[in-house]
Design a protein around this motif. Structure first.
Motif, PDB file in Angstrom:
ATOM      1  N   THR A 154      62.521  21.116  -7.516  1.00 35.39           N
ATOM      2  CA  THR A 154      61.343  20.903  -6.667  1.00 35.39           C
ATOM      3  C   THR A 154      60.083  20.640  -7.483  1.00 35.39           C
ATOM      4  O   THR A 154      59.036  20.351  -6.904  1.00 35.39           O
ATOM      5  N   THR A 172      47.737  20.643   0.868  1.00 43.53           N
ATOM      6  CA  THR A 172      48.217  19.958   2.062  1.00 43.53           C
ATOM      7  C   THR A 172      47.022  19.354   2.790  1.00 43.53           C
ATOM      8  O   THR A 172      45.872  19.699   2.494  1.00 43.53           O
ATOM      9  N   ASP A 174      57.197  20.510  -4.625  1.00 39.01           N
ATOM     10  CA  ASP A 174      57.171  19.935  -3.281  1.00 39.01           C
ATOM     11  C   ASP A 174      57.783  20.858  -2.237  1.00 39.01           C
ATOM     12  O   ASP A 174      57.920  20.479  -1.075  1.00 39.01           O
ATOM     13  N   ASP A 175      58.142  22.080  -2.645  1.00 41.50           N
ATOM     14  CA  ASP A 175      58.648  23.072  -1.697  1.00 41.50           C
ATOM     15  C   ASP A 175      57.452  23.842  -1.133  1.00 41.50           C
ATOM     16  O   ASP A 175      57.148  24.970  -1.547  1.00 41.50           O
ATOM     17  N   VAL A 176      56.768  23.224  -0.182  1.00 42.47           N
ATOM     18  CA  VAL A 176      55.536  23.794   0.363  1.00 42.47           C
ATOM     19  C   VAL A 176      55.814  25.094   1.109  1.00 42.47           C
ATOM     20  O   VAL A 176      55.045  26.055   1.022  1.00 42.47           O
ATOM     21  N   SER A 177      56.920  25.142   1.834  1.00 41.82           N
ATOM     22  CA  SER A 177      57.241  26.339   2.621  1.00 41.82           C
ATOM     23  C   SER A 177      57.405  27.560   1.727  1.00 41.82           C
ATOM     24  O   SER A 177      56.934  28.659   2.064  1.00 41.82           O
ATOM     25  N   ALA A 188      49.839  23.964   9.997  1.00 46.23           N
ATOM     26  CA  ALA A 188      51.065  23.904  10.803  1.00 46.23           C
ATOM     27  C   ALA A 188      51.408  25.278  11.353  1.00 46.23           C
ATOM     28  O   ALA A 188      51.140  26.295  10.733  1.00 46.23           O
ATOM     29  N   LEU A 208      51.360  12.873  -0.292  1.00 41.76           N
ATOM     30  CA  LEU A 208      52.513  13.033   0.587  1.00 41.76           C
ATOM     31  C   LEU A 208      52.108  13.739   1.874  1.00 41.76           C
ATOM     32  O   LEU A 208      51.257  14.632   1.870  1.00 41.76           O
ATOM     33  N   ALA A 209      52.745  13.366   2.969  1.00 41.75           N
ATOM     34  CA  ALA A 209      52.394  13.941   4.270  1.00 41.75           C
ATOM     35  C   ALA A 209      52.600  15.450   4.303  1.00 41.75           C
ATOM     36  O   ALA A 209      51.811  16.182   4.913  1.00 41.75           O
ATOM     37  N   ASP A 210      53.658  15.932   3.660  1.00 43.22           N
ATOM     38  CA  ASP A 210      53.954  17.369   3.688  1.00 43.22           C
ATOM     39  C   ASP A 210      53.175  18.151   2.644  1.00 43.22           C
ATOM     40  O   ASP A 210      53.117  19.378   2.705  1.00 43.22           O
ATOM     41  N   GLY A 211      52.605  17.478   1.662  1.00 45.90           N
ATOM     42  CA  GLY A 211      51.796  18.144   0.658  1.00 45.90           C
ATOM     43  C   GLY A 211      52.601  18.762  -0.469  1.00 45.90           C
ATOM     44  O   GLY A 211      53.789  18.459  -0.673  1.00 45.90           O
ATOM     45  N   TYR A 212      51.945  19.666  -1.184  1.00 46.56           N
ATOM     46  CA  TYR A 212      52.525  20.293  -2.371  1.00 46.56           C
ATOM     47  C   TYR A 212      52.133  21.768  -2.423  1.00 46.56           C
ATOM     48  O   TYR A 212      51.249  22.224  -1.701  1.00 46.56           O
TER      49      TYR A 212
END
Length: 273
Positions: free
Chosen positions: A96, A24, A70-73, A273, A48-52
């Motif tokens: 994902t 990220t 792409d499911d960073v959370s 974040a 991507l803004a949200d990252g990986y």
């Protein structure tokens, strides 16, 4: 570290998860680059803004794979759980998965039980890139320099204890400098501080300056640039590492200018974040 019983699907094969890291803007494997776009480019990924999330593991044949999701959370929760000594079954949904890359960009000290020892997958004649490999520990270059700065950030108290503030020279004055100082190119630590100061006026690529929690009200700063890395505490000193000085760690005292520079960098830095 993940439990080796965790498995996700990658290219129709089970992947035994060994560990995972975030990619990220605020937190990415520094071996991949000086900033977030550069780190993404190293894996042929758009920034991507949200990252990986990067999931590292072995397939049933023991081959090393890095699965990009792409499911960073989900990956962040898994990492936080493992850091607390808790078990967590990291099983990203196949939907994902962004890419499955051969090899590992980082050194992994464990291996999945019941499968052959970790090794690179068989070469794919249609692949346009070699397997990912961690940097050689015995070499010195940008990746090792950034890893060194990361290690200082993690072990700040140990590194700080080795420095006696009385060893820092008193701030120089104009008469201490050679007559042609303004014309001479900046080198070493002076160049690093000048380039870091320029970031305040001209923001660098995303992630090149990052701020993380430290004790009390302080923050830990990490900044990178062409041939250099800086790690600092906003309430303390800084350390500089240079490509041109293999293995050396150069301390920078507070002095009259460093506090303001660190404060300015912290204000513009990317934060988790």
């Amino acid at each position: 570290m993940a439990g080796t019983d965790d498995a996700v699907a990658a290219d129709d094969d089970a992947l035994y998860v060994l560990t995972a890291v975030l990619l990220t803007p605020a937190k990415f494997p520094s071996v991949l680059g000086d900033d977030y776009p550069e780190a993404c480019a190293a894996l042929d990924l758009p920034p991507l803004a949200d990252g990986y999330g990067l999931v590292l593991g072995q397939d049933g044949a023991g081959a090393r794979w890095t699965v990009v999701v792409d499911d960073v959370s989900l990956v962040a929760v898994a990492i936080a759980s493992w850091d607390c000594g808790m078990e967590y079954d990291l099983s990203p949904d196949q939907r994902t998965v962004v890419a499955a890359l051969p090899g590992w960009p980082l050194a992994v000290a464990v291996a999945a039980p019941g499968v052959p020892a970790p090794h690179d997958p068989e070469p794919d004649p249609d692949a346009d890139r070699p397997p990912l490999t961690p940097p050689e520990a015995g070499d010195w270059g940008p990746a090792q320099r950034r890893l060194g700065a990361d290690e200082i950030a993690l072990q700040w108290a140990d590194w700080r204890a080795q420095i006696d503030d009385s060893d820092f020279e008193a701030p120089g004055t104009e008469k201490d400098l050679p007559a042609d100082a303004d014309a001479a190119p900046l080198t070493g630590v002076r160049r690093v501080l000048a380039e870091a100061r320029a970031y305040v006026d001209t923001p660098p690529p995303l992630g090149r300056v990052r701020s993380a929690f430290a004790s009390g009200d302080a923050r830990t700063l990490r900044a990178d640039g062409p041939g250099w890395s800086l790690v600092a505490r906003t309430d303390d000193i800084a350390f500089v590492l240079l490509d041109e000085e293999p293995g050396d760690v150069l301390p920078v005292g507070r002095g009259p200018e460093l506090p303001a520079l660190l404060e300015a960098l912290d204000k513009m830095a990317v934060r988790p974040a």
